[in-house]
Design an enzyme around this catalytic site. Structure first.
Site, mmCIF file in Angstrom:
data_model
loop_
_atom_site.group_PDB
_atom_site.id
_atom_site.type_symbol
_atom_site.label_atom_id
_atom_site.label_comp_id
_atom_site.label_asym_id
_atom_site.label_seq_id
_atom_site.Cartn_x
_atom_site.Cartn_y
_atom_site.Cartn_z
ATOM 1 N N GLU A 71 12.236 18.660 2.174
ATOM 2 C CA GLU A 71 10.949 18.749 1.506
ATOM 3 C C GLU A 71 10.616 20.206 1.198
ATOM 4 O O GLU A 71 11.195 21.141 1.762
ATOM 5 C CB GLU A 71 9.859 18.154 2.404
ATOM 6 C CG GLU A 71 10.072 16.703 2.788
ATOM 7 C CD GLU A 71 9.866 15.748 1.620
ATOM 8 O OE1 GLU A 71 9.251 16.169 0.610
ATOM 9 O OE2 GLU A 71 10.318 14.597 1.709
ATOM 10 N N VAL A 121 12.829 3.856 11.665
ATOM 11 C CA VAL A 121 13.880 4.592 12.378
ATOM 12 C C VAL A 121 15.205 4.427 11.638
ATOM 13 O O VAL A 121 15.686 3.307 11.459
ATOM 14 C CB VAL A 121 14.035 4.105 13.825
ATOM 15 C CG1 VAL A 121 15.195 4.817 14.516
ATOM 16 C CG2 VAL A 121 12.744 4.325 14.599
ATOM 17 N N LYS A 160 11.059 9.252 15.855
ATOM 18 C CA LYS A 160 12.029 8.156 15.932
ATOM 19 C C LYS A 160 12.502 7.925 17.362
ATOM 20 O O LYS A 160 12.659 6.770 17.799
ATOM 21 C CB LYS A 160 13.213 8.447 15.013
ATOM 22 C CG LYS A 160 12.820 8.543 13.542
ATOM 23 C CD LYS A 160 13.956 9.104 12.686
ATOM 24 C CE LYS A 160 13.518 9.311 11.256
ATOM 25 N NZ LYS A 160 14.572 9.954 10.429
ATOM 26 N N ILE A 167 19.803 1.662 8.668
ATOM 27 C CA ILE A 167 20.534 1.267 9.873
ATOM 28 C C ILE A 167 19.656 0.311 10.682
ATOM 29 O O ILE A 167 18.500 0.626 10.962
ATOM 30 C CB ILE A 167 20.876 2.496 10.742
ATOM 31 C CG1 ILE A 167 21.655 3.533 9.940
ATOM 32 C CG2 ILE A 167 21.658 2.094 11.975
ATOM 33 C CD1 ILE A 167 21.881 4.836 10.695
ATOM 34 N N ALA A 201 0.857 -1.182 0.000
ATOM 35 C CA ALA A 201 0.000 0.000 0.000
ATOM 36 C C ALA A 201 0.892 1.231 0.000
ATOM 37 O O ALA A 201 1.559 1.522 0.989
ATOM 38 C CB ALA A 201 -0.910 -0.009 1.220
ATOM 39 N N THR A 235 8.448 6.622 -3.623
ATOM 40 C CA THR A 235 9.852 6.270 -3.814
ATOM 41 C C THR A 235 10.206 4.968 -3.103
ATOM 42 O O THR A 235 10.871 4.098 -3.665
ATOM 43 C CB THR A 235 10.747 7.403 -3.285
ATOM 44 O OG1 THR A 235 10.436 8.607 -3.994
ATOM 45 C CG2 THR A 235 12.217 7.076 -3.491
ATOM 46 N N ARG A 238 -2.795 5.983 -5.601
ATOM 47 C CA ARG A 238 -3.874 6.827 -6.115
ATOM 48 C C ARG A 238 -3.835 6.979 -7.631
ATOM 49 O O ARG A 238 -4.875 7.024 -8.278
ATOM 50 C CB ARG A 238 -3.800 8.203 -5.444
ATOM 51 C CG ARG A 238 -4.276 8.184 -4.001
ATOM 52 C CD ARG A 238 -4.167 9.553 -3.360
ATOM 53 N NE ARG A 238 -2.777 9.976 -3.230
ATOM 54 C CZ ARG A 238 -2.410 11.093 -2.606
ATOM 55 N NH1 ARG A 238 -3.323 11.893 -2.090
ATOM 56 N NH2 ARG A 238 -1.129 11.411 -2.505
#
Length: 442
Positions: free
Chosen positions: A202, A144, A217, A148, A20, A24, A56
């Site tokens: 962003e 998180v 996190k 890593i 779902a 990216t 979508r």
């Protein structure tokens, strides 16, 4: 003569996935599963295959072939597909469709793998109860620090020890901005714009630069470290908007670097959990973590202090973490969400930040006239704050409206320091709001 009969072993049943969210990371997971199919089958003991997807816009080119996969415009319909064994939620966001999909899948007894840090941080307690009630694993390694293995390290690798402290550099965008500011001397706004142009920040960077992403996190790491979900709203959060180029310069002169750190540890007053800019000694391991890299630190009674470092975001690292969780499910290896048996208790609240102790860096913009330092040190004295050192750079021009003054304190209480800052800010000789940064010795 002995006769021998040979029969080929029955083919292993594939683990069938419904993904779902095809952004990216979603496309990256499909790409990784196909590129490493043979390797993953050997490690998981069975094939791992995508059979259904949901997003979508069906017409968008995502760089992966979706032919042969069932498409659902509504991700909640994907959950009910009888051929989907595991739901992979990569939609994002703490509410709406993402939350509905995860809750619906767990309630149906289907394992869920998610990279959704906000969802786990804000609703981890309720999701853990759903997971336990319906015997449906909920795994979130990718939530998180990207690639890593922070979750596995804290929840599984250190399961035999009592953890005292957990946290680290948990946001690559902030770490990149602070690194470039230090290296170039550019101001915050300029470096932020450059980070947006490069795709490291962003268009709306507030979740990153205001510390919320790191706080999500840290909330998860603290819950794992101490075996109980933590109430997100009780975590103290500050971002890096007010960190100036001059702070990076002063920090260098004092032998420090500035990092946005998320830190959680147990005290006599309870859990202390905060995300704040910090000065760290320039020789310390955290000071060496530059650019978009993350670092997770844990400290236990027996193991001592460990640190793991790597890329904390991006399609590749995040897809790798998602796939690691899928291999665990394919093997039948599962674990309670918070590493202990599910509890019906309320999430753990962090103690107020005012109960903390530490040393502090304080940058002031003050008028350049006699008596200024005396006024400021009088406030510190009255609040019980002891001054360790003072650093002043000359004004850039003779007619500059202020001069920068930096004070470094000895260990003191957070409450005393906050009171001192409030009083100093009210002084007529202080021309701008003070910038206070906590000092970490590790």
């Amino acid at each position: 003569m002995t006769s021998r009969t040979s029969s080929a072993s029955a083919p292993a049943t594939p683990l069938r996935l419904g993904i779902a969210g095809l952004g990216t990371v979603g496309a990256g997971v499909i790409r990784l599963l196909r590129a490493n199919a043979d390797l993953l089958r050997a490690r998981a003991g069975r094939p791992i295959e995508v059979v259904a997807v949901s997003a979508r816009d069906k017409t968008r080119d995502r760089g992966v072939d979706l032919a042969g996969l069932r498409w659902y415009e509504d991700a909640r319909e994907l959950v009910t597909d009888p051929d989907v064994d595991v739901v992979v939620e990569l939609i994002g966001g703490a509410e709406g469709t993402a939350r509905a999909v995860v809750e619906q899948a767990l309630a149906a007894g289907k394992p869920v793998v998610t990279a959704n840090k906000a969802l786990v941080a804000l609703h981890g307690s309720a999701l853990a109860q759903l997971s336990a009630t319906h015997n449906a694993p909920l795994l979130f390694e990718a939530a998180v620090a990207g690639g890593i293995p922070a979750i596995k390290t804290v929840r599984e690798g250190l399961a035999g020890d009592r953890l005292l402290r957990v946290g680290g550099i948990l946001n690559g965008t902030c770490n990149y901005i602070l690194t470039v500011m230090r290296e170039t001397g550019k101001d915050f706004a300029t470096v932020l714009k450059d980070a947006q142009d490069l795709g490291y920040a962003e268009a709306d960077p507030s979740t990153d630069i205001d510390g919320l992403d790191a706080a999500h996190k840290l909330t998860i790491l603290a819950g794992l470290a101490f075996g109980q979900p933590v109430e997100f709203s009780s975590v103290h959060v500050e971002g890096i908007r007010r960190i100036g180029a001059e702070d990076l310069s002063f920090a260098r002169a004092l032998g420090y670097r500035i990092r946005l750190l998320g830190l959680a540890h147990m005290t006599e007053c309870g859990l202390q959990a905060r995300v704040t800019p910090c000065l760290v000694p320039q020789h310390s391991p955290l000071a060496q973590v530059d650019g978009v890299f993350n670092a997770v630190v844990a400290e236990g009674e027996f193991v001592g202090r460990i640190m793991i470092e790597g890329r904390g975001a991006g399609a590749g690292p995040t897809a790798s973490a998602v796939t690691a969780d899928l291999i665990d499910i394919a093997r039948g290896h599962t674990i309670a969400v918070w590493g202990v048996q599910a509890s019906a208790g309320l999430p753990l609240r962090a103690a107020p930040i005012t109960l903390g102790h530490g040393a502090f860096y304080l940058r002031l913009a003050v008028e350049d006239r006699p008596g200024v330092i005396a006024d400021i040190t009088a406030v510190l004295r009255d609040c019980g704050v002891s001054l360790r050192s003072m650093l002043q750079h000359p004004a850039e021009t003779d007619d500059a409206p202020y001069v920068p003054l930096v004070l470094v304190t000895h260990q003191t209480s957070e409450a005393a320091m906050q009171e001192a800052v409030t009083r100093i800010d009210a002084l007529s000789v202080v021309t701008d709001s003070p910038v206070m940064i906590r000092i970490e010795t590790a």
